[in-house]
Design a protein around this motif. Structure first.
Motif, PDB file in Angstrom:
ATOM      1  N   ALA A  57       0.830  -1.206   0.000  1.00 56.42           N
ATOM      2  CA  ALA A  57       0.000   0.000   0.000  1.00 56.42           C
ATOM      3  C   ALA A  57       0.865   1.256   0.000  1.00 56.42           C
ATOM      4  O   ALA A  57       1.828   1.354   0.759  1.00 56.42           O
ATOM      5  CB  ALA A  57      -0.909  -0.010   1.219  1.00 56.42           C
ATOM      6  N   PHE A  58       0.502   2.203  -0.847  1.00 56.26           N
ATOM      7  CA  PHE A  58       1.197   3.481  -0.920  1.00 56.26           C
ATOM      8  C   PHE A  58       0.307   4.541  -0.269  1.00 56.26           C
ATOM      9  O   PHE A  58      -0.843   4.712  -0.683  1.00 56.26           O
ATOM     10  CB  PHE A  58       1.475   3.866  -2.382  1.00 56.26           C
ATOM     11  N   TYR A  80       1.360   8.345  -3.262  1.00 56.82           N
ATOM     12  CA  TYR A  80       0.491   8.310  -4.441  1.00 56.82           C
ATOM     13  C   TYR A  80       0.621   9.608  -5.232  1.00 56.82           C
ATOM     14  O   TYR A  80       0.822   9.599  -6.452  1.00 56.82           O
ATOM     15  CB  TYR A  80      -0.959   8.065  -3.982  1.00 56.82           C
ATOM     16  N   ARG A  81       0.527  10.739  -4.531  1.00 56.96           N
ATOM     17  CA  ARG A  81       0.629  12.035  -5.225  1.00 56.96           C
ATOM     18  C   ARG A  81       1.997  12.224  -5.872  1.00 56.96           C
ATOM     19  O   ARG A  81       2.110  12.732  -6.983  1.00 56.96           O
ATOM     20  CB  ARG A  81       0.327  13.173  -4.245  1.00 56.96           C
ATOM     21  N   ILE A 139       4.014   9.840  -6.952  1.00 57.58           N
ATOM     22  CA  ILE A 139       4.074   8.947  -8.121  1.00 57.58           C
ATOM     23  C   ILE A 139       3.323   9.544  -9.299  1.00 57.58           C
ATOM     24  O   ILE A 139       3.825   9.587 -10.416  1.00 57.58           O
ATOM     25  CB  ILE A 139       3.518   7.550  -7.752  1.00 57.58           C
ATOM     26  N   ILE A 140       2.125  10.038  -9.044  1.00 59.45           N
ATOM     27  CA  ILE A 140       1.311  10.620 -10.124  1.00 59.45           C
ATOM     28  C   ILE A 140       1.999  11.865 -10.676  1.00 59.45           C
ATOM     29  O   ILE A 140       2.075  12.065 -11.893  1.00 59.45           O
ATOM     30  CB  ILE A 140      -0.119  10.930  -9.644  1.00 59.45           C
ATOM     31  N   ASN A 141       2.502  12.713  -9.796  1.00 57.34           N
ATOM     32  CA  ASN A 141       3.174  13.941 -10.249  1.00 57.34           C
ATOM     33  C   ASN A 141       4.435  13.648 -11.026  1.00 57.34           C
ATOM     34  O   ASN A 141       4.842  14.432 -11.887  1.00 57.34           O
ATOM     35  CB  ASN A 141       3.492  14.852  -9.053  1.00 57.34           C
ATOM     36  N   SER A 142       5.069  12.506 -10.793  1.00 55.18           N
ATOM     37  CA  SER A 142       6.293  12.177 -11.511  1.00 55.18           C
ATOM     38  C   SER A 142       6.025  11.758 -12.959  1.00 55.18           C
ATOM     39  O   SER A 142       6.959  11.628 -13.749  1.00 55.18           O
ATOM     40  CB  SER A 142       7.061  11.072 -10.777  1.00 55.18           C
ATOM     41  N   LEU A 143       4.757  11.554 -13.287  1.00 57.21           N
ATOM     42  CA  LEU A 143       4.412  11.164 -14.654  1.00 57.21           C
ATOM     43  C   LEU A 143       4.603  12.300 -15.643  1.00 57.21           C
ATOM     44  O   LEU A 143       4.655  12.069 -16.837  1.00 57.21           O
ATOM     45  CB  LEU A 143       2.960  10.648 -14.701  1.00 57.21           C
ATOM     46  N   GLY A 144       4.705  13.514 -15.157  1.00 56.47           N
ATOM     47  CA  GLY A 144       4.969  14.642 -16.030  1.00 56.47           C
ATOM     48  C   GLY A 144       3.775  15.421 -16.435  1.00 56.47           C
ATOM     49  O   GLY A 144       2.659  15.262 -16.246  1.00 56.47           O
TER      50      GLY A 144
END
Length: 97
Positions: free
Chosen positions: A83-84, A89-90, A92-97
């Protein structure tokens, strides 16, 4: 510390000895504690799984050893989810660019 969600079902053996389940839970809590982890929450559930545990462990290897140890007792089968938390989570999502 990493959080893991464990989805747990009793085996035929485990449900035959269901009255011993609280003692087995206490033993599991002690065992995980000795491995450097802890139970954050535990639930008896209705539906596809008999129980759900939210646990912390130092790393994936400890979580795997703990799950294997539980399964080797023959009373339960587990599915473990890493579990993250929301902050991760934020990130990881923000690292998507």
């Amino acid at each position: 510390m990493t959080t893991y969600i464990m989805l747990i079902n009793w085996t035929e053996q485990g449900v035959k000895n269901v009255r011993e389940s609280p003692k087995r839970l206490d033993a599991a809590k002690k065992q995980l504690g000795e491995m450097g982890g802890s139970f954050k929450e535990f639930y008896l559930t209705m539906g596809d799984y008999d129980m759900v545990a939210v646990c912390d462990a130092p790393d994936d290897a400890v979580a795997a050893r703990f799950a294997l140890s539980l399964g080797s007792g023959g009373n339960v089968r587990t599915r473990t989810l890493k579990a993250f938390p929301e902050a991760a989570y934020r990130e990881i999502i923000n690292s998507l660019g």
